[in-house]
Design an enzyme around this catalytic site. Sequence first.
Site, short mmCIF file in Angstrom:
data_model
loop_
_atom_site.label_atom_id
_atom_site.label_comp_id
_atom_site.label_asym_id
_atom_site.label_seq_id
_atom_site.Cartn_x
_atom_site.Cartn_y
_atom_site.Cartn_z
N ASP A 65 5.34 9.91 39.70
CA ASP A 65 4.80 10.82 38.67
C ASP A 65 3.65 10.19 37.87
O ASP A 65 2.86 10.89 37.27
CB ASP A 65 5.92 11.25 37.71
CG ASP A 65 6.71 10.05 37.16
OD1 ASP A 65 6.32 8.90 37.42
OD2 ASP A 65 7.73 10.27 36.47
N HIS A 66 3.55 8.87 37.88
CA HIS A 66 2.54 8.20 37.04
C HIS A 66 1.19 8.05 37.74
O HIS A 66 0.17 8.49 37.23
CB HIS A 66 3.02 6.79 36.64
CG HIS A 66 4.01 6.77 35.53
ND1 HIS A 66 5.25 7.35 35.60
CD2 HIS A 66 3.94 6.22 34.29
CE1 HIS A 66 5.90 7.16 34.46
NE2 HIS A 66 5.12 6.47 33.64
N ASP A 120 11.85 2.91 32.84
CA ASP A 120 10.86 3.58 32.00
C ASP A 120 11.49 3.77 30.63
O ASP A 120 12.66 4.15 30.53
CB ASP A 120 10.50 4.94 32.61
CG ASP A 120 9.31 5.53 31.89
OD1 ASP A 120 8.18 5.42 32.41
OD2 ASP A 120 9.48 6.08 30.78
N ARG A 380 3.27 9.05 22.61
CA ARG A 380 2.62 7.79 22.20
C ARG A 380 1.15 8.02 21.92
O ARG A 380 0.49 8.73 22.67
CB ARG A 380 2.74 6.75 23.32
CG ARG A 380 4.16 6.33 23.52
CD ARG A 380 4.30 5.08 24.35
NE ARG A 380 5.68 4.67 24.19
CZ ARG A 380 6.43 4.16 25.16
NH1 ARG A 380 5.92 3.95 26.35
NH2 ARG A 380 7.68 3.83 24.93
N SER A 539 6.44 0.50 25.97
CA SER A 539 6.96 0.78 27.31
C SER A 539 7.90 -0.29 27.84
O SER A 539 8.08 -1.34 27.25
CB SER A 539 5.79 0.94 28.28
OG SER A 539 5.38 -0.33 28.72
N ARG A 541 7.34 -1.62 30.77
CA ARG A 541 6.63 -2.24 31.89
C ARG A 541 6.86 -3.75 31.94
O ARG A 541 6.46 -4.48 31.05
CB ARG A 541 5.14 -1.89 31.85
CG ARG A 541 4.38 -2.30 30.62
CD ARG A 541 2.97 -1.72 30.60
NE ARG A 541 3.04 -0.29 30.34
CZ ARG A 541 2.08 0.43 29.77
NH1 ARG A 541 0.95 -0.14 29.42
NH2 ARG A 541 2.25 1.71 29.56
#
Length: 645
Positions: A65-66, A120, A380, A539, A541
């Site tokens: 989706d990213h 996520d 965000r 995030s 990440r």
Amino acid sequence: MARGTVVQKIIEAHFVEGSRETGKPVAIRIDQTLTQDATGTMAYLELEAMNVPGVKTELSVSYVDHNMMQNGPENRNDHLYLQSVAAAKGVRFSPPGNGICHQVHLERFGVPGKTLIGSDSHTPTGGGIGMMAIGAGGLDVALAMAGKPFRIPYPKVIGVKLTGKLSPWCAAKDVILKLLSILTTKGNVGSVVEYFGPGVATLTVPQRATITNMGAELGVTTSLFPSDESTRVFLKAQDREKDFVPLAADPDAEYDQVIEIRLDEIEPLAACPSSPDNIKSVRELAGTKVGQVLIGSCTNSSYRDLAMVAMTLKGRRVSESVTLSIAPGSRQVLEMLARNGMLADIIASGARILETGCGPCIGQGQSPADDTVSVRTFNRNFAGRTGTKGDQAYLVSPETAVAIALTGEFTDPRTAGIEYPNVVEPEVFEINDNMIQLPGGSGEIVRKRTIGAPPVNQPLPDELDGVVVIKVGDKITTDHIMPAGIHLKHRSNIPVYAKVVFECFNEAGRPTFAERASAVRDSGKAGIIVGRDSYGQGSSREHAAICPMYLGVKVVAALAIERIHSANLVNFGIVPLVFANPADYDSIGENDSLVFHSLRGQLRPGEPVRGELTKADGTKKEIVFNHRLSAEDIRIILAGGMLNL
Ligand code: MIC
Ligand code: SF4
């Protein structure tokens, strides 16, 4: 300590080992996992590195989706790897076009009372359906897929009591913006937000999910709602009534802290640049000119949100001074709008329809013009996240966004002279899981040129001769550490992605962070990052740990380090330290030397760590650091990271 809360009941049902004392580590069994493509490639490469033949969870789903723009082969290479590794390891695969992980998971897979971890930070969206859903780094998700329990500090429970009912044009988004104005993005590490009270019943599951989704911005472990009649109605409409289980706090439940929010007092709010807790009322902002309106993201693109937007746009024209772009959160919602004609109303108004996915929320297209205001229904608005330097991004509800799209300026939707659309919740959603691919097939994994293995780290040295490569201030987000946007496509290629660590702090005429850190590393010393409050917020990440590790960083020292980032640092063998005396932050400067003698021996749970600071002029000073590392965390760090274990 809290008692009788929903979160405690879920922990109890999943308890593996550990403590029931607030703040002490507890390990819980994980029922479900989710990954998305930007963090998922690393997670599955790590799963492969652990030689796990197949996942052991009840359900694991890999979403794309990213990174869906295909300007270069990188993203598509990632998708093919993800698709093939999912098939081989027993994971379901949701391809590009099917929707944003959190929204699709809520619609099709979330089950009340279950535990979910996702690579996520917005995984707590699942809290809207009564799951204990937690965001984590890819490696922790890989470990959960391998059947390992997940460790959290036993949470402090913040009870948010909702009373009353939202007024027209006032939205679930305004509720979470209100809570952000109270709790802010700082200082909530180790807490869980649990909603209760008579107001809960007035909110649908997608509204609750908006609230738990953006709870991520509070920095809490997760947020959740009970599972009640609204939950059953939602599951039934998704043809999943069999997944319903009721779940409520005991009538005499006690919370560690209680905050009351009266829904009838909620008014349209906005998070102003460049932090989700910089809240003002839309009233106060009225008249501010806007250049761009974006609707969508995992926070606000449920059927209800987009149907409300479509009904408001019907027969009207988007203001000529703005662009309005809408990215539906799931194919389910897009298909429903297409079938019932609402998509036509949206298109006729002059809005642009974007692909179903994260899109502009993660800087994949639609960067605003210089010196213009961008209004978004996202979660965000960290500086630069839009892809435009010096951006001015505001976060609002879809109700406020659509009013602004029609007028071209900040407008309180209650005073825009538009009748509040009466959205009828669908009794049955359009169920079409034909894009979800089930595991199986040849087991062959497609690994193109741009898919690299996770880098290998060395065990932690005992004498750590460190140099401060960078010193940054408060609230440094993972977007500052590892920018997304145009760089996102290098997520599975660490040597390339590592070039942009702290890119926003690079100055013309000075070597970049990557160059300075590698020079320190190549001279045989260890890189040190110094941060202030709330370092690493935002995030999940893990690249914000992997890339600095790859460049030789061994220590991050700050006044406070956020939960997911701290866990990611541990997983990649970087020591997260906290200044025992906050004033010492001022003593340290870039290029200073910081030496830790017998560091391996110094690292003990609950014990301070001492370092010797030497300034450029030769002056020396001892600096004491604390940490929250458990014995297990220390074992991982000493080995140079989880993969080495
Ligand atoms: C985000 O919203 O920042 C992301 C992109 O979804 C991240 C994950 C990532 O960096 O891939 C998150 O929130 O964890
Ligand atoms: Fe995607 Fe944005 Fe949600 Fe992150 S916050 S998962 S980028 S939509």
